[in-house]
Design an enzyme around this catalytic site. Structure first.
Site, PDB file in Angstrom:
ATOM      1  N   SER A   1      -7.558  -8.047  -1.276  1.00 30.80           N
ATOM      2  CA  SER A   1      -7.923  -7.478   0.030  1.00 30.80           C
ATOM      3  C   SER A   1      -8.934  -8.320   0.779  1.00 30.80           C
ATOM      4  CB  SER A   1      -8.509  -6.075  -0.162  1.00 30.80           C
ATOM      5  OG  SER A   1      -7.579  -5.226  -0.741  1.00 30.80           O
TER       6      SER A   1
ATOM      7  N   SER B   1     -11.717  -5.877  -7.729  1.00 30.09           N
ATOM      8  CA  SER B   1     -12.043  -5.090  -8.927  1.00 30.09           C
ATOM      9  C   SER B   1     -12.523  -5.983 -10.053  1.00 30.09           C
ATOM     10  CB  SER B   1     -10.811  -4.332  -9.438  1.00 30.09           C
ATOM     11  OG  SER B   1     -10.166  -3.683  -8.403  1.00 30.09           O
TER      12      SER B   1
ATOM     13  N   GLU C   1       2.720  -3.986 -10.634  1.00 31.81           N
ATOM     14  CA  GLU C   1       1.491  -3.207 -10.658  1.00 31.81           C
ATOM     15  C   GLU C   1       1.782  -1.717 -10.600  1.00 31.81           C
ATOM     16  OE1 GLU C   1      -2.748  -2.909  -8.238  1.00 31.81           O
ATOM     17  OE2 GLU C   1      -1.152  -4.145  -7.432  1.00 31.81           O
TER      18      GLU C   1
ATOM     19  N   ASN D   1      -0.363   5.474  -1.085  1.00 35.56           N
ATOM     20  CA  ASN D   1       0.758   6.394  -1.305  1.00 35.56           C
ATOM     21  C   ASN D   1       1.582   6.615  -0.031  1.00 35.56           C
ATOM     22  OD1 ASN D   1      -0.066   6.436  -3.915  1.00 35.56           O
ATOM     23  ND2 ASN D   1      -0.436   8.656  -4.017  1.00 35.56           N
ATOM     24  N   GLU D   2       0.986   6.412   1.131  1.00 33.66           N
ATOM     25  CA  GLU D   2       1.790   6.479   2.363  1.00 33.66           C
ATOM     26  C   GLU D   2       2.830   5.355   2.356  1.00 33.66           C
ATOM     27  OE1 GLU D   2      -1.507   6.877   2.449  1.00 33.66           O
ATOM     28  OE2 GLU D   2      -1.514   8.969   3.086  1.00 33.66           O
TER      29      GLU D   2
END
Lengths: 315, 379, 315, 379
Positions: free
Chosen positions: D128, D160, D244, D360-361
């Site tokens: 990101s 992360s 993933e 999730n969208e």
């Protein structure tokens, strides 16, 4: 571990699907709902010829041996086509009678599709007792052949004729194999519900692709897409529960499958109704045949709370 | 800020309660979606009207009591708590009447409202068309100018109550050449038994003919049955639509009574623990809806416009109503399959809630765009 | 019936809102979370000057009389600004002490904001006992002044310092007005939660209006719009429950308000976190101050199930 | 069709169980999102690797056992049932390693994988950027050609594990002049301690530095650390992204173990009736996820591609995981507020599930468009 239908099982499903598609089951359902069971009886015979009922009957009584996976596969297709009649109950009756002294008397006819059976469990209504040849009632004292049935009650699913059986009648056995029969009843109901849900999703996807409002197919609106995606998720996670339960037949697995398949079917029914709008709310449009069945199967052979109690081991 | 009613309001409530106790049929009427039930419910409207209980908030000259919004809310609470019948003339009273109050002529009001109040004339709505459901602006049924009136042609569908009703109201395209689709529509009242009208009843999920298709073939409507200016139908209808999902379509009394009945059903069934949270949520939801409505009514009476707030209302009650009735059917177990119970009748009715009066998707778009200020455009 | 805040009540809310906005409460919360309560104490005094704590204290003890509506109005603003400290507990302590022999000893100080109080109910943790001047413990034998507090436990909401109080201590009364005090505690918690939810919604609406992905503000996507619409509905139907409960003070109304306000706040928190994406998941972004509080208030002074039991009358 | 495992598979499961019983720390390790916890978890990876349990499905030459997918599933069930620690090198093992297997060179695999298997090198992901979260195609951080390699510049965020990790992998824009935004990206591995890299840890909701911002200023990366062809990074990354959310990111074993722990917690708390349905649903969901995964693995082993099916998977586990941990915190009551419990650590972790690996969208859009065939376009 190979948790996949084999080629023969897939071919069985496909042939049943093709036969039921050609049979115009929606018109059979409407006849049945009107109280005209002739076309339903004819369809029953053809279903029996594919071996569906024989899958619940041991070979010694002219069955194919009890084969839960194939039975589940078949019931998915029966649900997908909204086939009317005491399907689950006939399978349940076969399971109750196998191993009793009356197996020879009833099972060959059930396996061959010559007779339909219905079963009332602990005073509940019997399904389609007006059409079934054999009406069994289960109570704490055992399994009886009911002497008759009361009047048919009007039902939200007009293809389901609920009736109270008359008390008494011939006592067939004091020790029917109850847990095994209830397991099969729930499994078949779960598979049937899964099929109902799959049909509802297919029809709704087809509808929203062509229904135009606000200048676009409504299936292009994100809110519509996401509701259908959620229905798809619910059904695709119910499917392995149903097939897994058919393999293990443990009470927890079967209860889980029953709960999730019925919840997925009902959720999909709500979505299907909503996305069709008013047309989905009409009895004359075929969607209603599945909508009303999804609601009915929720409570048949085990309510959501009863199923959850079996999963938790608190039943 | 207070929730107390005046002595006069409480007296009005008590009067309503006494009347209802004496008059509400002890045996439920047959379903109003059947011919026999329709007639029985029409007779009940006449009984209500005889003692001026059918439209308490209307002016007395049309058959009401001029009771105002708060007394109407109290009346509704008493009405549903008493288990009184459903209202067969809901379409007329909550959709057409507000439109006539806002946009009709005094002649129209005097002619239409009294027979509506008594149930002598039952009104059906005629909004939707096969290609115009949520997208009402795309209506096609036509109104063509004729001497002294208009000729209506085309098809309407999902016309609630039209199977047995007397008259209907809806929008017709009087000018096909406008730049935007919601222009050139005219708001018309017409007779369902006029020459050229064919009514084909449609059965809802449980088979009862709760609505109908209307085929219109050069149906003459005199000018006096046009509401407002020709071509202004959209604007007029939208004020009606706001009303439909606003304060007066679903009174809190309905849901308070339903929640209490659900609570009683749950207790009758031995208070099963698995359903406790759903029953509690039904009680809480009814109270929330009541208090939300009291707040809206208070704002309204203080002169504030309600506006898009009514979209919150519509989504809430329509989803609430379904959840409540689903819980009831689950509690009924095998009896939940039966079609001839009050619970199943109301369950089937509830299922339509998220669809009509603007789908809940449209309401959520309105909430997002007009109440929260999110950007329009993509859907 | 006029179920609307009057002009004075609205002005009170507005002035509190303006004062808290100017006070930069997020930095106060961060100081408090780090264990540096100086700025929090200063803010507490200013809040007390507006009369918030005096609204829970009878006039004879230098309060404004117990005024639940105004208290609810104030707590909505305190929640909206994520104000730290034992706010609910100080109000609860005032309610527990009023009418006892110790009212004169504690109440004027609480009303004036000179002292913070905390209360542990039946062995639960006390909030911010490390900062509070008075630490009360409630047990079946009555209300005690605890002799001390244990170590502060690390909490999901770092602005809430939970501590077990040491047992024993001075017995203040064997019959504190428990139901009344619990009612006020729940009401204040409900109002605070409502304010937390309103702030989360406001901030998220502002964020999705300006955050661009896939070439458009994400607030233009229907899925985003509808989640926020649902949060709005939940909050707007919780609000009248809170104000209604403040008027009636019945256990069922207060329990309903507590349940719904906390559920609405938590649902909004989930939506806010999701729509912010990763940035919402970080402690340094101010949104976290409300997110963690929404979760904590769910269980404070009555769990969802306890509240439902009060509504059903089965508690 | 069957659910039975072979004798060899059962023997493998038994061997894993015995080893885990002997080695799993009896006291939970400190949170892996802290410096001390990170080190402890790194040591645990070494302990796993010493007996070849860290990457059982990898080929033996890189430190695995060549155990295959089914044994990996069984290992995961045993691993989480034993309450073994979280995996600090999850990013490397489940995201980078599959990419190297598919798109890397043998030289890269031989160089990178063994030290990944032992935990000697812990990998962070660097996807990101501040303006590119869900919309990954709009990445801006640059890779500029240099003799023998590339210079990386720009900013990455939400990386992360980067607070304590050794190396990272991500996409960089190597050609700014392509017609479409997802072209011209290059997949690069780089050292977090290289000159020009600044790592700024970011605390997640509970304050623990679970991720970091990376500032890159002319960071040199040799050609050997580019995976696949320069400019092909998007295609390569998408196969990783599918992975993933696909089979290997969240094994059923995690959720089976969590559901059992939840069930035990519920029983410990006296089996409160109000939570019974949520606990049952957690048990059922874990079983559904296990059987769904078995079916997917069976299809995969039969040679069928998984494709967009993995989007079903992602939505299911991410929502399941949150619901399960919310139920746990509710059961814990006041203790649910505490930050220093396993339950709260996992609750906070679960909250990120619907956001990362494609929101999730996005997954629901994929399900609707690619599995159901709904029209693309508007959102």
């Amino acid at each position: 571990m190979r948790f996949l239908l084999d080629a023969e099982q897939r071919a069985f499903a496909d042939s049943l699907h093709a036969m039921l598609t050609a049979a115009d089951t929606p018109s059979v359902v409407r006849d049945w709902s009107r109280g005209d069971p002739a076309s339903g009886r004819a369809l029953w015979s053809r279903i029996a010829q594919t071996g569906v009922f024989a899958l619940a009957v041991p070979e010694e009584y002219k069955g194919l041996g009890v084969r839960p996976v194939e039975l589940a596969v078949a019931f998915v297709e029966l649900g997908r086509h909204a086939v009317p009649g005491p399907l689950v109950e006939t399978v349940t009756a076969a399971a109750l009678l196998a191993g009793t002294g009356h197996a020879e008397r009833f099972l060959p006819g059930l396996a061959a599709g010559e007779a339909m059976a219905t079963v009332a469990y602990e005073g509940a209504y019997a399904l389609d007792a007006d059409v079934a040849a054999h009406r069994f009632s289960l109570s704490p004292d055992g399994l009886r052949l009911a002497p008759g049935a009361g009047a048919v009650r009007p039902c939200l699913d007009p293809a389901r004729h609920l009736t109270a059986l008359l008390p008494g009648g011939e006592l067939l056995t004091t020790e029917p194999p109850l847990p095994h029969a209830l397991t099969l009843a729930r499994l078949a109901t779960a598979a049937q519900a899964l099929g109902v849900g799959l049909a509802l999703l297919d029809r709704t996807v087809a509808y929203v692709r062509q229904r135009v409002q606000f200048g676009a197919p409504i299936g292009s609106f994100q809110a519509v897409k996401h509701r259908l995606a959620d229905a798809k998720i619910a059904l695709e996670f119910a499917r392995p529960l149903v097939l897994g339960a058919a393999l293990t037949l443990t009470p927890a697995d079967v209860a889980a499958a029953k709960l999730r398949a019925c919840e997925a079917a009902y959720t999909t029914a709500r979505t299907a109704l909503h996305l069709h709008g008013a047309i989905g709310y009409t009895a004359e449009y075929d969607l209603s045949l599945w909508l009303t069945k999804a609601r009915a199967l929720r409570t048949a052979w085990g309510s959501p709370d009863e199923c959850r109690a079996d999963v938790l081991g608190t039943a | 800020m207070d929730l107390a009613f005046t002595q006069e309001e409480e007296a009005f409530r008590a009067e309503a309660r006494v009347w209802l106790e004496a008059h509400v049929p002890s045996v439920p009427l047959p379903s109003l979606e059947t011919e026999a039930g329709f007639a029985a419910h029409r007779a009940w409207e006449a009984e209500l009207a005889a003692d001026r209980w059918s439209v308490v908030d209307w002016p007395t000259r049309y058959g009401g009591r001029g009771a105002g919004l708060i007394r109407w809310l109290l009346f509704e609470e008493e009405y549903y708590a008493a288990g009184a019948p459903g209202r067969v003339n809901q379409n007329g009273v909550s959709l057409l009447a507000p439109t006539l109050f806002d946009h009709g002529t005094e002649e129209q009001r005097a002619r239409v409202l009294p027979s509506m109040a008594t149930g002598e004339v039952i009104w059906a709505q005629a909004w939707s068309e096969p290609e115009a459901g949520s997208d009402l602006a795309s209506l096609r049924a036509r109104a063509v100018r004729a001497p002294g009136g208009w000729h209506l042609s085309g098809q309407k569908t999902w016309s609630s109550r039209a199977a047995f009703a007397d008259r209907a109201f809806g929008l017709f395209r009087s000018d096909p050449d406008t730049p935007k689709p919601h222009q050139g529509l005219t708001y018309v009242m017409f007779d369902l038994r006029a020459p050229g009208v064919t009514v084909r009843p449609i059965g809802r999920l449980d088979g009862k003919p709760a609505f109908a298709e209307l085929f219109l073939d050069d149906v003459f409507v005199p000018d006096e049955d046009v509401i407002g200016e020709p071509g202004q139908g959209w604007r007029i209808a939208m004020s009606t639509a706001a009303n439909e999902r606003g304060l007066t379509l679903r009174s809190p009394g309905r849901f308070l009574a339903s929640a209490d009945r659900l609570h009683a059903l749950w207790q009758d069934r031995g208070s099963p623990a698995g359903a406790a949270h759903r029953v509690a949520d039904a009680l809480i939801g009814a109270r929330a809806y009541q208090l939300f409505t009291y707040a809206a009514a208070s704002r309204f009476l203080a002169g504030e416009p309600l506006g898009p707030q009514s979209s919150l209302n519509k989504v809430f009650w329509s989803e609430y109503d379904i959840a409540l009735h689903e819980t009831a059917l689950d509690l009924l177990g095998a009896d939940g399959e039966l079609a001839d119970t009050d619970w199943s009748e109301r369950y089937v009715f509830s299922l339509a809630g998220p669809i009509y009066a603007g789908t809940n998707e449209i309401q959520r778009d309105i909430i997002a765009e007009r109440l929260l200020g999110l950007p329009k455009g993509r859907r």
